[in-house]
Design a protein around this motif. Sequence first.
Motif, PDB file in Angstrom:
ATOM      1  N   ASP A  71       0.846  -1.195   0.000  1.00  0.00           N
ATOM      2  CA  ASP A  71       0.000   0.000   0.000  1.00  0.00           C
ATOM      3  C   ASP A  71       0.879   1.242   0.000  1.00  0.00           C
ATOM      4  O   ASP A  71       1.137   1.833   1.045  1.00  0.00           O
ATOM      5  CB  ASP A  71      -0.921  -0.022   1.220  1.00  0.00           C
ATOM      6  CG  ASP A  71      -1.944   1.079   1.211  1.00  0.00           C
ATOM      7  OD1 ASP A  71      -2.023   1.835   0.229  1.00  0.00           O
ATOM      8  OD2 ASP A  71      -2.676   1.192   2.210  1.00  0.00           O
ATOM      9  N   PRO A  96      -6.010   3.006  -1.588  1.00  0.00           N
ATOM     10  CA  PRO A  96      -7.472   3.077  -1.733  1.00  0.00           C
ATOM     11  C   PRO A  96      -7.981   4.488  -2.047  1.00  0.00           C
ATOM     12  O   PRO A  96      -9.108   4.665  -2.466  1.00  0.00           O
ATOM     13  CB  PRO A  96      -7.995   2.632  -0.365  1.00  0.00           C
ATOM     14  CG  PRO A  96      -6.865   1.977   0.317  1.00  0.00           C
ATOM     15  CD  PRO A  96      -5.623   2.583  -0.249  1.00  0.00           C
ATOM     16  N   PHE A  97      -7.154   5.507  -1.816  1.00  0.00           N
ATOM     17  CA  PHE A  97      -7.604   6.888  -1.954  1.00  0.00           C
ATOM     18  C   PHE A  97      -7.034   7.613  -3.167  1.00  0.00           C
ATOM     19  O   PHE A  97      -7.456   8.721  -3.478  1.00  0.00           O
ATOM     20  CB  PHE A  97      -7.218   7.688  -0.701  1.00  0.00           C
ATOM     21  CG  PHE A  97      -7.599   6.985   0.562  1.00  0.00           C
ATOM     22  CD1 PHE A  97      -8.928   6.935   0.963  1.00  0.00           C
ATOM     23  CD2 PHE A  97      -6.645   6.358   1.334  1.00  0.00           C
ATOM     24  CE1 PHE A  97      -9.290   6.282   2.127  1.00  0.00           C
ATOM     25  CE2 PHE A  97      -6.999   5.701   2.502  1.00  0.00           C
ATOM     26  CZ  PHE A  97      -8.325   5.662   2.895  1.00  0.00           C
ATOM     27  N   CYS A  98      -6.064   7.022  -3.830  1.00  0.00           N
ATOM     28  CA  CYS A  98      -5.387   7.695  -4.943  1.00  0.00           C
ATOM     29  C   CYS A  98      -6.141   7.386  -6.237  1.00  0.00           C
ATOM     30  O   CYS A  98      -6.222   6.236  -6.653  1.00  0.00           O
ATOM     31  CB  CYS A  98      -3.939   7.234  -5.036  1.00  0.00           C
ATOM     32  SG  CYS A  98      -2.933   8.313  -6.060  1.00  0.00           S
ATOM     33  N   GLY A  99      -6.664   8.437  -6.865  1.00  0.00           N
ATOM     34  CA  GLY A  99      -7.477   8.252  -8.061  1.00  0.00           C
ATOM     35  C   GLY A  99      -6.714   8.355  -9.359  1.00  0.00           C
ATOM     36  O   GLY A  99      -7.318   8.507 -10.416  1.00  0.00           O
ATOM     37  N   TYR A 136       2.026   9.596  -8.886  1.00  0.00           N
ATOM     38  CA  TYR A 136       1.993  10.012  -7.481  1.00  0.00           C
ATOM     39  C   TYR A 136       3.405   9.996  -6.894  1.00  0.00           C
ATOM     40  O   TYR A 136       3.814  10.931  -6.225  1.00  0.00           O
ATOM     41  CB  TYR A 136       1.059   9.089  -6.703  1.00  0.00           C
ATOM     42  CG  TYR A 136       0.788   9.527  -5.289  1.00  0.00           C
ATOM     43  CD1 TYR A 136      -0.020  10.624  -5.036  1.00  0.00           C
ATOM     44  CD2 TYR A 136       1.317   8.836  -4.210  1.00  0.00           C
ATOM     45  CE1 TYR A 136      -0.287  11.032  -3.736  1.00  0.00           C
ATOM     46  CE2 TYR A 136       1.051   9.223  -2.911  1.00  0.00           C
ATOM     47  CZ  TYR A 136       0.246  10.323  -2.681  1.00  0.00           C
ATOM     48  OH  TYR A 136      -0.010  10.711  -1.399  1.00  0.00           O
ATOM     49  N   MET A 158      -1.892   5.015   0.700  1.00  0.00           N
ATOM     50  CA  MET A 158      -2.835   5.829  -0.068  1.00  0.00           C
ATOM     51  C   MET A 158      -3.532   5.073  -1.195  1.00  0.00           C
ATOM     52  O   MET A 158      -4.381   5.637  -1.875  1.00  0.00           O
ATOM     53  CB  MET A 158      -2.101   7.025  -0.699  1.00  0.00           C
ATOM     54  CG  MET A 158      -1.726   8.109   0.271  1.00  0.00           C
ATOM     55  SD  MET A 158      -3.165   8.904   0.989  1.00  0.00           S
ATOM     56  CE  MET A 158      -3.894   9.684  -0.429  1.00  0.00           C
TER      57      MET A 158
END
Length: 120
Positions: free
Chosen positions: A61, A67-70, A76, A65
């Motif tokens: 992970d 689950p939150f990085c689109g 990133y 981030m």
Amino acid sequence: PDWENPNGVPIDAFIFGGRRASMVPLIHEAFSWEHGVFMGSIISSEQTAAAEGSVGAVRRDPFAMLPFCGYNMGDYFDHWVKFRKRLGYDAPKVFYVNWFRRDKDGKFLWPGFGENSRVL
């Protein structure tokens, strides 16, 4: 208080952390900004019942981030590397923490909660 200052507040450290019972030290400081970005990018955690997948299985992970990085995680990472140029030589220190490290008897090494920032 300063946290309401519209110009922002100084940041002295970035703290990234995972959840591992063993293998990963309680805390370690990056040697450089780039090393800190690397440490953030390799975060892994043992899954809990709250996460999708098998309890105890290690999940990679980055920066905690995923689950939150689109957008693309490579972009990133690149953002974090380039961000150093904007910060200059006064860049905050980077730490990797593992508040969930356990001893040989299965007890947590660190008490947690309000004690977490004391280790820094």
